[in-house]
Design an enzyme around this catalytic site. Structure first.
Site, short mmCIF file in Angstrom:
data_model
loop_
_atom_site.label_atom_id
_atom_site.label_comp_id
_atom_site.label_asym_id
_atom_site.label_seq_id
_atom_site.Cartn_x
_atom_site.Cartn_y
_atom_site.Cartn_z
N ARG A 37 0.13 -8.88 13.49
CA ARG A 37 -0.83 -8.37 12.35
C ARG A 37 -1.05 -8.62 11.49
O ARG A 37 -2.31 -7.68 11.41
CB ARG A 37 0.61 -7.21 12.00
CG ARG A 37 1.59 -6.07 12.74
CD ARG A 37 2.38 -5.35 12.49
NE ARG A 37 2.82 -4.71 10.94
CZ ARG A 37 2.94 -4.38 10.56
NH1 ARG A 37 4.51 -4.93 10.69
NH2 ARG A 37 2.63 -4.24 9.24
N ARG A 77 11.98 -5.63 4.69
CA ARG A 77 11.35 -4.06 4.22
C ARG A 77 12.81 -3.41 5.10
O ARG A 77 13.21 -3.58 6.28
CB ARG A 77 10.37 -3.66 4.89
CG ARG A 77 10.32 -2.29 4.94
CD ARG A 77 8.50 -1.99 4.28
NE ARG A 77 7.86 -2.49 6.30
CZ ARG A 77 6.60 -2.51 6.65
NH1 ARG A 77 6.02 -1.93 5.39
NH2 ARG A 77 6.32 -2.99 7.51
N LYS A 95 1.03 -1.15 0.18
CA LYS A 95 -0.20 0.03 0.14
C LYS A 95 0.74 1.31 0.19
O LYS A 95 0.37 2.01 -0.71
CB LYS A 95 -1.11 -0.06 1.20
CG LYS A 95 -1.87 -0.65 1.32
CD LYS A 95 -2.62 -0.76 2.24
CE LYS A 95 -1.96 -0.95 4.13
NZ LYS A 95 -1.29 -2.56 4.50
N ARG A 98 11.98 -1.28 10.67
CA ARG A 98 11.01 -1.61 11.56
C ARG A 98 11.05 -2.22 12.45
O ARG A 98 10.75 -3.40 12.33
CB ARG A 98 9.47 -1.25 10.87
CG ARG A 98 9.12 0.66 11.03
CD ARG A 98 7.85 0.13 9.78
NE ARG A 98 6.52 -0.49 9.97
CZ ARG A 98 5.57 -0.49 9.44
NH1 ARG A 98 5.30 0.24 8.13
NH2 ARG A 98 4.60 -0.87 9.90
N ARG A 137 -9.45 1.01 8.82
CA ARG A 137 -8.54 -0.01 9.30
C ARG A 137 -10.09 -1.07 10.22
O ARG A 137 -9.91 -2.22 10.90
CB ARG A 137 -7.86 0.01 9.91
CG ARG A 137 -6.51 -1.18 9.99
CD ARG A 137 -5.05 -0.60 9.77
NE ARG A 137 -4.17 -1.08 9.82
CZ ARG A 137 -3.30 -0.39 9.55
NH1 ARG A 137 -3.02 0.49 9.11
NH2 ARG A 137 -1.82 -1.21 10.07
P1 AP5 Z 1 5.12 -1.82 2.10
O1 AP5 Z 1 4.52 -0.45 0.71
O2 AP5 Z 1 5.39 -1.09 2.82
O3 AP5 Z 1 3.69 -2.71 2.37
P2 AP5 Z 1 2.71 -1.79 3.39
O4 AP5 Z 1 1.06 -2.85 2.88
O5 AP5 Z 1 2.51 -0.63 2.79
O6 AP5 Z 1 2.27 -2.44 4.31
P3 AP5 Z 1 2.80 -1.60 6.04
O7 AP5 Z 1 3.44 -2.83 6.88
O8 AP5 Z 1 3.22 -0.26 5.76
O9 AP5 Z 1 1.11 -2.27 5.84
P4 AP5 Z 1 0.48 -1.59 7.85
O10 AP5 Z 1 -0.36 -1.58 7.45
O11 AP5 Z 1 1.25 -3.30 8.24
O12 AP5 Z 1 1.18 -0.75 8.69
P5 AP5 Z 1 0.93 1.10 8.87
O13 AP5 Z 1 1.88 1.67 8.90
O14 AP5 Z 1 -0.41 1.36 8.92
O15 AP5 Z 1 5.82 -3.40 1.48
C1 AP5 Z 1 6.34 -3.72 1.74
C2 AP5 Z 1 7.65 -4.78 1.66
O16 AP5 Z 1 7.45 -5.49 -0.07
C3 AP5 Z 1 8.83 -3.21 1.21
O17 AP5 Z 1 9.62 -4.18 1.56
C4 AP5 Z 1 8.71 -3.13 -0.84
O18 AP5 Z 1 9.30 -3.05 -0.96
C5 AP5 Z 1 8.36 -4.27 -0.89
N1 AP5 Z 1 7.28 -4.80 -1.68
C6 AP5 Z 1 6.09 -4.06 -2.00
N2 AP5 Z 1 5.54 -4.12 -3.21
C7 AP5 Z 1 6.13 -5.30 -3.96
C8 AP5 Z 1 6.53 -5.96 -5.05
N3 AP5 Z 1 5.01 -5.72 -6.23
N4 AP5 Z 1 6.76 -7.08 -4.82
C9 AP5 Z 1 8.08 -7.20 -4.18
N5 AP5 Z 1 7.54 -6.44 -3.08
C10 AP5 Z 1 6.95 -5.85 -2.56
O19 AP5 Z 1 -0.02 0.20 10.26
C11 AP5 Z 1 1.92 0.25 11.40
C12 AP5 Z 1 0.79 0.22 13.63
O20 AP5 Z 1 0.15 1.44 13.21
C13 AP5 Z 1 -0.81 -0.43 12.81
O21 AP5 Z 1 0.37 -2.29 13.60
C14 AP5 Z 1 -1.35 0.61 13.85
O22 AP5 Z 1 -0.66 -0.03 15.51
C15 AP5 Z 1 -0.87 1.70 14.15
N6 AP5 Z 1 -1.74 1.88 12.82
C16 AP5 Z 1 -1.88 2.33 12.07
N7 AP5 Z 1 -3.35 2.94 11.38
C17 AP5 Z 1 -4.03 2.35 12.18
C18 AP5 Z 1 -5.30 2.58 12.27
N8 AP5 Z 1 -5.88 3.44 11.21
N9 AP5 Z 1 -5.84 2.31 13.30
C19 AP5 Z 1 -5.63 1.91 13.88
N10 AP5 Z 1 -4.40 1.46 14.41
C20 AP5 Z 1 -3.70 1.52 13.04
#
Ligand code: AP5
Length: 219
Positions: free
Chosen positions: A173, A129, A15, A162, A90
């Site tokens: 997660r 990552r 994402k 991270r 979410r």
């Molecule tokens: P990446 O693009 O970083 O993936 P992502 O989907 O953004 O993953 P996140 O881990 O950031 O999502 P998340 O939803 O768990 O975390 P968030 O930060 O929102 O890609 C991942 C890896 O794959 C990278 O190395 C990339 O290079 C590689 N890649 C990407 N596309 C690829 C492809 N096509 N092929 C090969 N490789 C690829 O949330 C973190 C924490 O914050 C949560 O756990 C929670 O505690 C809190 N939080 C955030 N939002 C909320 C909410 N709305 N409500 C409550 N708590 C929240």
């Protein structure tokens, strides 16, 4: 009318990677709830201190806190034409709160790309990552490596892994996603807004699919 796109998908689906690439093409700011929490952690704010425990455990920050934070962000000047939302909503409570917020702003969610990727691929992606300290640019040690190991191609800042990308936390997660976030797939499918995207393809192929599938946005 302001337009909002919600990127949906499990942790590691890509994402953030896609949002950073397409937000400029769409002319919409990238609003990532995870990035805002991490910025608050880095700046040692009260919100950061509150979110830390939940994030370290791989759990969701409580809805009321997250909703207030996003309400504040979407009310800012740069979001007056809309936004590309990454990581919010979410939970069903957050999705309903978003609908209410957008009604106040005379806008609506126009499309919800759902990037699907199987669990075993997610664990590999998050384990490899690397993220840039300054702006959160994302790399993968095998699939999308930086030109110089440990250094961001775009702004030369150091890359880090991270805390919540450790295998045990990643599994937690994914469990939280399946329990609390996956009901949103049906929520948006019923509204006719869901666009399913195969996230197992290469990054540039996913970008092409996404841009082809999204409705035209007049800014
Ligand atoms: P990446 O693009 O970083 O993936 P992502 O989907 O953004 O993953 P996140 O881990 O950031 O999502 P998340 O939803 O768990 O975390 P968030 O930060 O929102 O890609 C991942 C890896 O794959 C990278 O190395 C990339 O290079 C590689 N890649 C990407 N596309 C690829 C492809 N096509 N092929 C090969 N490789 C690829 O949330 C973190 C924490 O914050 C949560 O756990 C929670 O505690 C809190 N939080 C955030 N939002 C909320 C909410 N709305 N409500 C409550 N708590 C929240």
């Amino acid at each position: 009318m302001p337009v909002y796109i919600v990127l949906l998908g499990p942790p590691g689906a890509g994402k953030g990677t896609q949002a950073k690439i397409i937000s400029e093409t769409l002319g919409l700011p990238h609003v990532s709830s995870g990035d805002i929490f991490r910025e608050n952690l880095k700046n040692q704010t009260e919100l950061g201190a509150l979110a830390k425990g939940y994030m370290d455990r791989g759990e969701l920050v409580p809805d009321d806190v997250t909703i207030a934070m996003i309400h504040d962000r979407l009310s800012r000047e740069d979001c007056k034409k809309g936004a590309l939302l990454d990581g919010f909503p979410r939970t069903p409570v957050q999705a309903e709160a978003l609908d209410g917020m957008l009604a106040q702003l005379n806008g609506k969610v126009v499309a919800v790309p759902y990037i699907s990727v199987p669990e075993e691929v997610l664990v590999d992606r998050l384990g490899g990552r690397w993220t840039c300290r300054a702006e959160g640019h994302v790399y993968h040690e095998t699939h999308n490596p930086p030109k110089v190991p440990g250094v961001c191609d775009i702004d030369n800042s150091p890359l880090y892994q991270r805390e919540d990308d450790k295998t045990e936390t990643v599994k937690r997660r994914i469990g939280v996603y399946l329990e609390q976030t996956s009901p949103l797939i049906d929520y948006y499918r019923k509204q006719g807004k869901l666009i399913e995207i195969d996230g197992t393809q290469a990054i540039d192929q996913v970008t092409t699919k996404l841009l082809d599938a999204l409705p035209r946005i007049e800014n």
